[in-house]
Design an enzyme around this catalytic site. Structure first.
Site, PDB file in Angstrom:
ATOM      1  N   HIS A 136      73.718  76.662  42.978  1.00 41.91           N
ATOM      2  CA  HIS A 136      75.199  77.402  41.631  1.00 41.91           C
ATOM      3  C   HIS A 136      75.552  78.068  42.216  1.00 41.91           C
ATOM      4  CE1 HIS A 136      74.206  81.496  40.265  1.00 41.91           C
ATOM      5  NE2 HIS A 136      73.264  80.206  40.096  1.00 41.91           N
ATOM      6  N   ARG A 142      76.386  77.746  34.673  1.00 45.34           N
ATOM      7  CA  ARG A 142      77.081  77.647  35.542  1.00 45.34           C
ATOM      8  C   ARG A 142      76.718  76.870  36.332  1.00 45.34           C
ATOM      9  NH1 ARG A 142      73.730  82.141  35.035  1.00 45.34           N
ATOM     10  NH2 ARG A 142      71.404  82.293  36.526  1.00 45.34           N
ATOM     11  N   GLU A 196      65.009  79.209  35.739  1.00 45.04           N
ATOM     12  CA  GLU A 196      64.035  80.848  36.067  1.00 45.04           C
ATOM     13  C   GLU A 196      62.674  80.470  36.124  1.00 45.04           C
ATOM     14  OE1 GLU A 196      64.644  82.833  33.527  1.00 45.04           O
ATOM     15  OE2 GLU A 196      66.579  84.419  33.700  1.00 45.04           O
TER      16      GLU A 196
END
Length: 172
Positions: free
Chosen positions: A14, A61, A87
């Site tokens: 990103h 994002r 994550e």
């Protein structure tokens, strides 16, 4: 499509995110990130890869990065927003990619570091040109992407089976 034909996967981090008082998952892009996402989209278009599928993290994002980048592509691929891309480790990213249908030849994954960089490092058993050197020198900054190629089924994607074909970062 035959599993003997080379497949391509682009790992796209990103663009630069802002740090407002929101949860990490909800962080939006910074102004620089919005500009870099569009530039990255143009660079993705320059690769000439006709993407069949985009797998995008559900974080704000990454969704904003993809929304700005995809407008630069000549063809909009099917997009799947996947919570499991947020994550996670490179191994978990491989597990998600292993689920990709074999009729998909070229896929794009829009995600986060350190997972995206780790995955590029782990998958690339070899490299063409100076892509590996540039990726090693520059790291994997916001809006960077790596283009990898491998032969076989998506279920067979594992460490070392791909060739790093290209790498791009906004600083280049």
């Amino acid at each position: 499509m035959s599993v003997a034909e080379p497949r391509r996967i682009v790992l796209f981090r990103h663009a630069k995110a802002d740090w407002p008082e929101v949860s990490d998952h909800e962080r939006p892009l910074a102004e620089r990130g919005r500009k870099d996402a569009a530039v990255a989209g143009r660079k993705l278009a320059d690769t000439g890869i006709p993407f069949d599928l985009a797998l995008c993290s559900t974080a704000t994002r990454t969704r904003e990065t993809w929304k700005l980048a995809v407008h630069e592509l000549p063809h909009r691929p099917k997009t799947v927003y996947e919570e499991r891309l947020y994550e996670v480790s490179p191994g978990e990213l491989i597990a998600v990619l292993n689920e990709t249908p074999d009729d998909v030849q070229n896929a794009l994954l829009i995600g986060h570091n350190p997972g995206v960089q780790g995955l590029a490092d782990i998958l690339a058993g070899q490299s063409e040109g100076d892509a590996q050197e540039r990726m090693g020198r520059l790291g994997f900054p916001a809006a960077a992407f790596a283009v990898l190629s491998f032969t076989g089924s998506w279920k067979a994607l594992e460490p070392g089976v791909a060739t790093l074909l290209d790498y791009w970062a906004p600083s280049e």
